[in-house]
Design an enzyme around this catalytic site. Structure first.
Site, PDB file in Angstrom:
ATOM      1  N   ASP A 167       0.835  -1.208   0.000  1.00  0.00           N
ATOM      2  CA  ASP A 167       0.000   0.000   0.000  1.00  0.00           C
ATOM      3  C   ASP A 167       0.864   1.251   0.000  1.00  0.00           C
ATOM      4  O   ASP A 167       2.079   1.179   0.143  1.00  0.00           O
ATOM      5  CB  ASP A 167      -0.931  -0.013   1.217  1.00  0.00           C
ATOM      6  CG  ASP A 167      -0.177   0.159   2.526  1.00  0.00           C
ATOM      7  OD1 ASP A 167       0.894  -0.460   2.699  1.00  0.00           O
ATOM      8  OD2 ASP A 167      -0.646   0.925   3.376  1.00  0.00           O
ATOM      9  N   GLU A 177       3.371   1.606   2.550  1.00  0.00           N
ATOM     10  CA  GLU A 177       4.470   0.645   2.426  1.00  0.00           C
ATOM     11  C   GLU A 177       4.472  -0.419   3.516  1.00  0.00           C
ATOM     12  O   GLU A 177       5.518  -0.910   3.914  1.00  0.00           O
ATOM     13  CB  GLU A 177       5.825   1.372   2.426  1.00  0.00           C
ATOM     14  CG  GLU A 177       5.836   2.607   1.562  1.00  0.00           C
ATOM     15  CD  GLU A 177       7.239   3.119   1.284  1.00  0.00           C
ATOM     16  OE1 GLU A 177       7.843   3.654   2.210  1.00  0.00           O
ATOM     17  OE2 GLU A 177       7.714   2.966   0.150  1.00  0.00           O
TER      18      GLU A 177
END
Ligand SMILES: *[C@@H]1O[C@H](CO)[C@@H](O)[C@H](O)[C@H]1NC(C)=O
Ligand SMILES: *[C@@H]1O[C@H](CO)[C@@H](O)[C@H](O)[C@H]1NC(C)=O
Ligand SMILES: *[C@@H]1O[C@H](CO)[C@@H](O)[C@H](O)[C@H]1NC(C)=O
Ligand SMILES: *[C@@H]1O[C@H](CO)[C@@H](O)[C@H](O)[C@H]1NC(C)=O
Ligand SMILES: *[C@@H]1O[C@H](CO)[C@@H](O)[C@H](O)[C@H]1NC(C)=O
Length: 608
Positions: free
Chosen positions: A305, A308
């Site tokens: 995402d 991270e």
């Protein structure tokens, strides 16, 4: 009328309410609410209350007119008659200097600080620190934390912001900014071709171009080889969004990229501006085509995402992928490329992505009235995430000028109830979990927002999560963009009166709970609150949304540095900044928010 408003019960203030707060509230009521009435003077008579006949429509023409039985709202059953009202403005505001004056100054400071983080030797010296021309660094901070890298995601979002400022009020393209954007595009083509731990990029033997999912590069545009959450498949689609935004802006300004490049090259003070493209066609073949290919081939694959942390499918990633795909398709169709096999692949990807987002992906969950960012993670998290708002904003920009809008038909716009309820839930949760917000807990009062409630990243390591500048700025931007959309659509505001689907609107209006939902009236269904376009009530509602948006930015005023600096976050107990200093995205988000606000002010002040 005055007596009625100031005597309203203040159900939402925490008890016990100190006397001073009550006094402040009354003062604020006089100061901020009463002037609205003045602005209404002069509304044409034909817009004043008209009764409507449909049984479940609650039509309000003017919130500040006392109830007049000669002009009832459309409700048939008197039993249920309670007038829905606008909530009064909450009393709390940062004391001290004038908000507008502060905002103006901070806006220009933020833009300067943003440009200071983009490698461009025509106005800064980042090159001396090894930063490639056109590279966007996330922050100048090199230790605790080390953010002195380029992330394609952050870079694209930043450049998209620069594009929003490309054409000035004089309608001329700002050549300094155009130069920066062109350098960014040139550097992006370099990054696409750097083999990296995510895979090979353009020019390698991998037809899937996995290397374009690489999240992070060194500032000199060489590969970053450390461990990281790979891949992150939102960078390429965000770069497409920024690139198409740029081309659209040039088109609106009737500037041809080829001429622009020639002009920039002619300007070069002794330095040659060497680029890997020289016009729009070659930009398409050098850069755009590969990002489009990458999205069509990789949207189904799990990726990390935007924060991270979590591998899976994410609302943010999927929505930016869908937007990029649709924009790419639109671009190809309008630029004589409809017979290119890529156009067909884009069409297929767009259809599937659309179904994935709206049906199969699990982002809409029957037990939640907000959108779930990462459905696979619901066992450990609520799914609430400011990423959902940012995705909507980045894919539904309203500052596009006259050009054709490739955004039509893209789901999850800023008026979507799931998007708005996400804001509402973030506010309700974070008002509580961040002590810096406790003074402000009240409906229609912006608070400092963080990324998601379960966050434990403190800017350097993990301990406790904090509010972020960019999250709070984007909340304000959502409200401003909503106003912009309402005026652009020129339609009545129509809201189902229930506290599930329209939860967000309960921070703007009170009285929804007086209307039972479902099935009471002929035809069943909920009551619907109708605020006719251009009625006084419409204007009053827009002013209310504006003030709500301002209260988020006003909260940030407490936390920015004396010189307008913004780091990544600020401590949830002390309010003091922490994490990477001068985070590029913090400044970009603040600027974007203020930019949309500047565009809605004239709409609100001259409703005709
Ligand atoms: C209700 O209003 C519409 C126009 O808004 C009109 O066409 C219709 O005949 C009305 N119905 C009744 C029952 O008055
Ligand atoms: C606040 O600042 C704005 C913009 O600088 C200015 O136009 C306005 O007059 C100021 N208002 C007050 C009350 O000082
Ligand atoms: C172009 O943008 C830069 C950076 O914001 C600004 O300093 C400059 O004044 C602008 N130029 C024009 C002609 O507006
Ligand atoms: C553009 O990219 C090329 C490599 O493709 C590089 O040689 C050139 O120096 C870059 N131009 C700028 C202005 O950085
Ligand atoms: C949002 O706006 C679009 C028009 O742009 C409209 O079709 C749609 O119904 C609106 N959605 C909601 C929930 O109001």
């Amino acid at each position: 009328m005055i007596k009625k408003r100031s005597g309203r019960k203040q159900c939402s203030l925490p008890l016990p309410v100190p006397l001073v707060a009550v006094v402040l509230l009354i003062c604020a009521t006089y100061k901020y609410i009463l002037p609205l009435k003045v602005e209404m003077v002069g509304w044409p008579a034909q817009l004043l209350p008209l009764a409507l006949n449909e049984s479940n429509r609650v039509v309000i023409q003017d919130f500040f007119k006392p109830y007049d039985p000669a002009y009832p709202t459309s409700l048939p059953t008197k039993n249920y008659y309670r007038k829905i009202n606008l909530r009064p403005l909450a009393p709390y505001r940062t004391s001290g200097a004038n908000f507008s004056a502060w905002l103006e100054e901070q806006t220009s400071t933020s833009f300067e600080k943003l440009l200071a983080n983009i490698g461009d030797s025509s106005y800064n010296s980042l090159r001396e620190q090894g930063v490639a021309e056109g590279a966007v660094i996330a922050s100048p901070s090199k230790e605790k934390p080390d953010y002195f890298y380029q992330w394609p995601r952050d870079a694209a979002i930043t450049v998209n912001t620069v594009v929003s400022n490309l054409v000035g009020s004089d309608k001329a393209v700002n050549l300094t900014l155009a130069g920066t954007i062109v350098k960014y595009l040139n550097n992006s083509a370099v990054l696409q071709r750097v083999p990296n731990p995510s895979g090979q990029g353009v020019g390698g033997s991998d037809p899937q171009l996995k290397g374009l999912g690489e999240p992070k590069f060194e500032v000199d545009s060489s590969a970053f080889t450390g461990n990281w959450g790979r891949p992150q498949n939102d960078g390429a689609p965000l770069r497409l969004i920024a690139t198409f935004h740029f081309l659209q802006r040039l088109c609106d300004a009737k500037v041809d990229l080829k001429q622009l490049i020639a002009e920039l090259q002619g300007q070069g003070q002794g330095q040659e501006l060497r680029l890997s493209f020289h016009d729009e066609e070659s930009l398409f073949e050098t850069l755009i085509r590969y990002d489009l290919e990458f999205v069509t081939q990789n949207w189904k694959v799990d990726s990390f995402d935007l924060w991270e942390e979590v591998k899976g499918h994410h609302f943010f990633t999927s929505l930016v992928q869908l937007a990029a795909t649709k924009q790419g398709l639109h671009y190809m169709k309008t630029h004589g490329r409809e017979n290119d096999p890529l156009a067909q692949k884009l069409q297929q990807a767009a259809n599937k992505l659309n179904d994935f987002l709206t049906l199969e992906g699990g982002f809409l969950n029957p037990n939640k009235n907000y959108i779930v960012e990462t459905p696979s993670n619901l066992n450990s998290r609520s799914g609430l995430d400011v990423a959902v708002l940012i995705a909507s904003l980045l894919t539904h920009a309203e500052d596009e000028g006259e050009g054709s809008s490739p955004h039509t038909n893209l789901p999850f716009g800023v008026n979507d109830s799931g998007i708005l309820n996400t804001l509402h839930s973030l506010v309700s949760t974070m008002a509580i979990i961040y002590p810096v917000n406790h003074q402000r807990h009240s409906p229609r009062m912006g608070v400092a927002l963080g990324r998601y409630p379960e966050d434990v990243y403190d800017g350097i390591g993990t301990s406790e999560g904090n509010p972020w500048f960019l999250a709070t700025s984007h909340a304000a931007q959502l409200l401003y963009q909503l106003i912009h959309k309402m005026y652009a659509d020129q339609a009545d505001l129509e809201i189902p009166v229930n506290t599930w689907e329209s939860k967000f609107w309960t921070s703007i209006f009170e009285g929804f709970e007086e209307y039972p939902s479902g099935g009471v009236l002929a035809g069943g269904g909920d009551y619907r609150l109708i605020i006719p376009y251009k009625s006084p009530a419409f204007h009053q509602t827009m002013v209310s949304l504006l003030n709500y948006g301002d209260s988020f930015l006003d909260k940030l005023r407490e936390h920015v540095g004396e010189d307008g600096s913004m780091s990544e976050q600020f401590n949830k107990y002390t309010g003091i900044m922490q994490g990477a200093r001068e985070l590029t995205w913090s400044h970009g988000a603040f600027w974007s928010s203020s930019h949309v606000r500047e565009q809605v002010l004239p709409l609100i002040s001259s409703p005709n």
